[in-house]
Design a protein around this motif. Structure first.
Motif, PDB file in Angstrom:
ATOM      1  N   THR A   1      15.328  -6.992  -1.446  1.00 51.57           N
ATOM      2  CA  THR A   1      15.935  -5.690  -1.686  1.00 51.57           C
ATOM      3  C   THR A   1      15.761  -5.388  -3.159  1.00 51.57           C
ATOM      4  O   THR A   1      16.424  -5.980  -4.013  1.00 51.57           O
ATOM      5  CB  THR A   1      17.444  -5.714  -1.332  1.00 51.57           C
ATOM      6  N   ASN A   2      14.794  -4.504  -3.457  1.00 52.53           N
ATOM      7  CA  ASN A   2      14.467  -4.194  -4.862  1.00 52.53           C
ATOM      8  C   ASN A   2      14.204  -5.456  -5.682  1.00 52.53           C
ATOM      9  O   ASN A   2      14.596  -5.566  -6.841  1.00 52.53           O
ATOM     10  CB  ASN A   2      15.588  -3.366  -5.505  1.00 52.53           C
ATOM     11  N   TRP A   3      13.573  -6.412  -5.068  1.00 52.21           N
ATOM     12  CA  TRP A   3      13.212  -7.693  -5.668  1.00 52.21           C
ATOM     13  C   TRP A   3      14.428  -8.476  -6.146  1.00 52.21           C
ATOM     14  O   TRP A   3      14.361  -9.224  -7.128  1.00 52.21           O
ATOM     15  CB  TRP A   3      12.152  -7.532  -6.762  1.00 52.21           C
ATOM     16  N   THR A   4      15.532  -8.317  -5.421  1.00 49.51           N
ATOM     17  CA  THR A   4      16.682  -9.213  -5.537  1.00 49.51           C
ATOM     18  C   THR A   4      16.995  -9.656  -4.121  1.00 49.51           C
ATOM     19  O   THR A   4      16.456  -9.124  -3.154  1.00 49.51           O
ATOM     20  CB  THR A   4      17.910  -8.527  -6.164  1.00 49.51           C
ATOM     21  N   ASP A   5      17.874 -10.637  -3.978  1.00 51.29           N
ATOM     22  CA  ASP A   5      18.209 -11.163  -2.646  1.00 51.29           C
ATOM     23  C   ASP A   5      16.933 -11.489  -1.861  1.00 51.29           C
ATOM     24  O   ASP A   5      16.758 -11.088  -0.714  1.00 51.29           O
ATOM     25  CB  ASP A   5      19.061 -10.156  -1.850  1.00 51.29           C
TER      26      ASP A   5
ATOM     27  N   VAL B   1       0.820  -1.221   0.000  1.00 52.09           N
ATOM     28  CA  VAL B   1       0.000   0.000   0.000  1.00 52.09           C
ATOM     29  C   VAL B   1       0.848   1.262   0.000  1.00 52.09           C
ATOM     30  O   VAL B   1       0.357   2.347  -0.353  1.00 52.09           O
ATOM     31  CB  VAL B   1      -0.992   0.010   1.184  1.00 52.09           C
ATOM     32  N   ASN B   2       2.107   1.148   0.388  1.00 49.36           N
ATOM     33  CA  ASN B   2       3.001   2.316   0.394  1.00 49.36           C
ATOM     34  C   ASN B   2       3.962   2.315  -0.790  1.00 49.36           C
ATOM     35  O   ASN B   2       4.969   3.030  -0.785  1.00 49.36           O
ATOM     36  CB  ASN B   2       3.801   2.357   1.701  1.00 49.36           C
ATOM     37  N   ALA B   3       3.629   1.540  -1.817  1.00 54.79           N
ATOM     38  CA  ALA B   3       4.536   1.404  -2.969  1.00 54.79           C
ATOM     39  C   ALA B   3       4.567   2.644  -3.854  1.00 54.79           C
ATOM     40  O   ALA B   3       5.522   2.843  -4.601  1.00 54.79           O
ATOM     41  CB  ALA B   3       4.151   0.186  -3.795  1.00 54.79           C
ATOM     42  N   GLY B   4       3.510   3.480  -3.801  1.00 50.45           N
ATOM     43  CA  GLY B   4       3.502   4.691  -4.630  1.00 50.45           C
ATOM     44  C   GLY B   4       2.198   4.869  -5.374  1.00 50.45           C
ATOM     45  O   GLY B   4       1.119   4.865  -4.773  1.00 50.45           O
ATOM     46  N   THR B   5       2.285   4.992  -6.699  1.00 52.80           N
ATOM     47  CA  THR B   5       1.104   5.204  -7.526  1.00 52.80           C
ATOM     48  C   THR B   5       0.251   3.935  -7.573  1.00 52.80           C
ATOM     49  O   THR B   5       0.674   2.867  -7.124  1.00 52.80           O
ATOM     50  CB  THR B   5       1.511   5.575  -8.964  1.00 52.80           C
ATOM     51  N   CYS B   6      -0.928   4.053  -8.169  1.00 53.99           N
ATOM     52  CA  CYS B   6      -1.822   2.893  -8.302  1.00 53.99           C
ATOM     53  C   CYS B   6      -1.136   1.763  -9.059  1.00 53.99           C
ATOM     54  O   CYS B   6      -1.231   0.593  -8.675  1.00 53.99           O
ATOM     55  CB  CYS B   6      -3.107   3.301  -9.017  1.00 53.99           C
ATOM     56  N   SER B   7      -0.443   2.092 -10.149  1.00 59.32           N
ATOM     57  CA  SER B   7       0.264   1.065 -10.929  1.00 59.32           C
ATOM     58  C   SER B   7       1.368   0.412 -10.114  1.00 59.32           C
ATOM     59  O   SER B   7       1.571  -0.804 -10.182  1.00 59.32           O
ATOM     60  CB  SER B   7       0.856   1.673 -12.204  1.00 59.32           C
ATOM     61  N   GLU B   8       2.084   1.218  -9.321  1.00 56.20           N
ATOM     62  CA  GLU B   8       3.168   0.679  -8.499  1.00 56.20           C
ATOM     63  C   GLU B   8       2.631  -0.204  -7.379  1.00 56.20           C
ATOM     64  O   GLU B   8       3.247  -1.212  -7.021  1.00 56.20           O
ATOM     65  CB  GLU B   8       4.015   1.829  -7.922  1.00 56.20           C
ATOM     66  N   ILE B   9       1.470   0.170  -6.830  1.00 54.02           N
ATOM     67  CA  ILE B   9       0.822  -0.661  -5.810  1.00 54.02           C
ATOM     68  C   ILE B   9       0.443  -2.011  -6.400  1.00 54.02           C
ATOM     69  O   ILE B   9       0.698  -3.064  -5.809  1.00 54.02           O
ATOM     70  CB  ILE B   9      -0.419   0.054  -5.241  1.00 54.02           C
ATOM     71  N   LEU B  10      -0.166  -2.003  -7.589  1.00 50.83           N
ATOM     72  CA  LEU B  10      -0.558  -3.248  -8.241  1.00 50.83           C
ATOM     73  C   LEU B  10       0.660  -4.099  -8.583  1.00 50.83           C
ATOM     74  O   LEU B  10       0.655  -5.317  -8.391  1.00 50.83           O
ATOM     75  CB  LEU B  10      -1.356  -2.950  -9.511  1.00 50.83           C
ATOM     76  N   GLU B  11       1.720  -3.450  -9.082  1.00 48.42           N
ATOM     77  CA  GLU B  11       2.928  -4.187  -9.443  1.00 48.42           C
ATOM     78  C   GLU B  11       3.538  -4.859  -8.215  1.00 48.42           C
ATOM     79  O   GLU B  11       3.951  -6.021  -8.273  1.00 48.42           O
ATOM     80  CB  GLU B  11       3.950  -3.249 -10.084  1.00 48.42           C
ATOM     81  N   GLU B  12       3.569  -4.128  -7.104  1.00 49.12           N
ATOM     82  CA  GLU B  12       4.127  -4.705  -5.876  1.00 49.12           C
ATOM     83  C   GLU B  12       3.277  -5.871  -5.390  1.00 49.12           C
ATOM     84  O   GLU B  12       3.802  -6.906  -4.974  1.00 49.12           O
ATOM     85  CB  GLU B  12       4.216  -3.620  -4.792  1.00 49.12           C
ATOM     86  N   PHE B  13       1.953  -5.699  -5.460  1.00 51.50           N
ATOM     87  CA  PHE B  13       1.052  -6.792  -5.057  1.00 51.50           C
ATOM     88  C   PHE B  13       1.276  -8.043  -5.908  1.00 51.50           C
ATOM     89  O   PHE B  13       1.408  -9.151  -5.393  1.00 51.50           O
ATOM     90  CB  PHE B  13      -0.407  -6.366  -5.167  1.00 51.50           C
ATOM     91  N   TYR B  14       1.312  -7.856  -7.242  1.00 53.19           N
ATOM     92  CA  TYR B  14       1.481  -9.002  -8.135  1.00 53.19           C
ATOM     93  C   TYR B  14       2.811  -9.705  -7.911  1.00 53.19           C
ATOM     94  O   TYR B  14       2.914 -10.930  -8.035  1.00 53.19           O
ATOM     95  CB  TYR B  14       1.353  -8.565  -9.595  1.00 53.19           C
ATOM     96  N   ARG B  15       3.856  -8.950  -7.572  1.00 56.76           N
ATOM     97  CA  ARG B  15       5.152  -9.571  -7.298  1.00 56.76           C
ATOM     98  C   ARG B  15       5.056 -10.473  -6.057  1.00 56.76           C
ATOM     99  O   ARG B  15       5.544 -11.603  -6.070  1.00 56.76           O
ATOM    100  CB  ARG B  15       6.226  -8.505  -7.097  1.00 56.76           C
ATOM    101  N   TYR B  16       4.438  -9.959  -5.002  1.00 61.85           N
ATOM    102  CA  TYR B  16       4.264 -10.787  -3.805  1.00 61.85           C
ATOM    103  C   TYR B  16       3.405 -12.007  -4.114  1.00 61.85           C
ATOM    104  O   TYR B  16       3.685 -13.119  -3.651  1.00 61.85           O
ATOM    105  CB  TYR B  16       3.624  -9.979  -2.675  1.00 61.85           C
ATOM    106  N   TRP B  17       2.351 -11.802  -4.876  1.00 63.40           N
ATOM    107  CA  TRP B  17       1.458 -12.911  -5.210  1.00 63.40           C
ATOM    108  C   TRP B  17       2.203 -13.984  -5.991  1.00 63.40           C
ATOM    109  O   TRP B  17       2.067 -15.180  -5.723  1.00 63.40           O
ATOM    110  CB  TRP B  17       0.272 -12.398  -6.032  1.00 63.40           C
ATOM    111  N   CYS B  18       3.034 -13.561  -6.961  1.00 66.49           N
ATOM    112  CA  CYS B  18       3.773 -14.520  -7.787  1.00 66.49           C
ATOM    113  C   CYS B  18       4.768 -15.339  -6.971  1.00 66.49           C
ATOM    114  O   CYS B  18       4.865 -16.557  -7.159  1.00 66.49           O
ATOM    115  CB  CYS B  18       4.504 -13.790  -8.915  1.00 66.49           C
ATOM    116  N   VAL B  19       5.525 -14.690  -6.065  1.00 63.37           N
ATOM    117  CA  VAL B  19       6.519 -15.466  -5.316  1.00 63.37           C
ATOM    118  C   VAL B  19       5.839 -16.428  -4.350  1.00 63.37           C
ATOM    119  O   VAL B  19       6.333 -17.534  -4.112  1.00 63.37           O
ATOM    120  CB  VAL B  19       7.531 -14.559  -4.566  1.00 63.37           C
TER     121      VAL B  19
END
Length: 204
Positions: free
Chosen positions: A193-197, A151-169
């Motif tokens: 860390t920025n979706w690495t490590d 929810v603190n990822a930024g814009t609506c698109s960035e929020i969705l992108e962050e959600f989908y990344r968590y969902w995928c992993v």
């Protein structure tokens, strides 16, 4: 890349098979695979199912040089595909692979020495609700830490992108372990860390 490790992603948006091709292609697969294709009614769903099955056989053939008509791919109770073999003279005794598809893409990954799971999602902007309203439907699958990051990822698109990344992993983890849909995804908490490590905590 080490032999046995494969990462393939196919864009199927430009493939428009004729009705003849649609009926012919499943015929080259074993009979037990047919229902996994014909159960889909929509054209796009059948395309994804066909490409998914073909990729599995092509990958096994490339790694082990097994003739296509001798490849035996089965599925666990939870639905994870595996190569049926007697285990003798296998270069990679725990070789495994996993597939995922969404919208225009079909992906497959394989590992010779460890479990592998894969999940892909094309970012889709909800039409009838905001990004926050959409992801609230999935809040029970997320930890408080993950929710705050989303929810603190930024814009609506960035929020969705962050959600989908968590969902995928999370989905990829469950598919790798073969636990299936019964696994409570909120038991998993992913850190990165920025979706690495990336690493995961289970039950804290």
């Amino acid at each position: 890349m080490e032999r046995g490790i494969k990462r393939w992603l196919v864009n199927i948006s430009q493939w428009n098979p004729t009705q003849y091709e649609f009926s012919f292609i499943p015929a080259i697969l074993p009979l037990h695979e047919h229902s996994s294709i014909t159960r889909y009614v929509k054209f796009e769903d059948r395309k994804r199912a066909i490409v998914s099955r073909l990729l599995q056989y092509a990958l096994v053939h490339e790694v082990f040089k097994i003739p296509f008509d001798e490849i035996r791919i089965k599925r666990t109770v939870e639905g994870k595909p595996y190569l049926e073999t007697d285990g003798e003279n296998m270069e990679f005794p725990i070789f495994n692979f996993n597939v995922s598809h969404h919208r225009d893409y079909v992906a497959i990954a394989s590992e010779p020495q460890s479990n592998v799971g894969i999940d892909i999602v094309s970012l889709v902007i909800p039409k009838r609700e905001t990004a926050l309203e959409f992801i609230k439907n999935f809040s029970s699958y997320l930890t408080a830490f993950e929710w705050d990051n989303i929810v603190n990822a930024g814009t609506c698109s960035e929020i969705l992108e962050e959600f989908y990344r968590y969902w995928c992993v999370k989905e990829a983890f469950v598919k790798a372990t073969g636990n299936g849909l019964g696994y409570k995804l909120d038991r998993l908490e992913f850190h990165h860390t920025n979706w690495t490590d990336i690493f995961v905590k289970i039950d804290g």
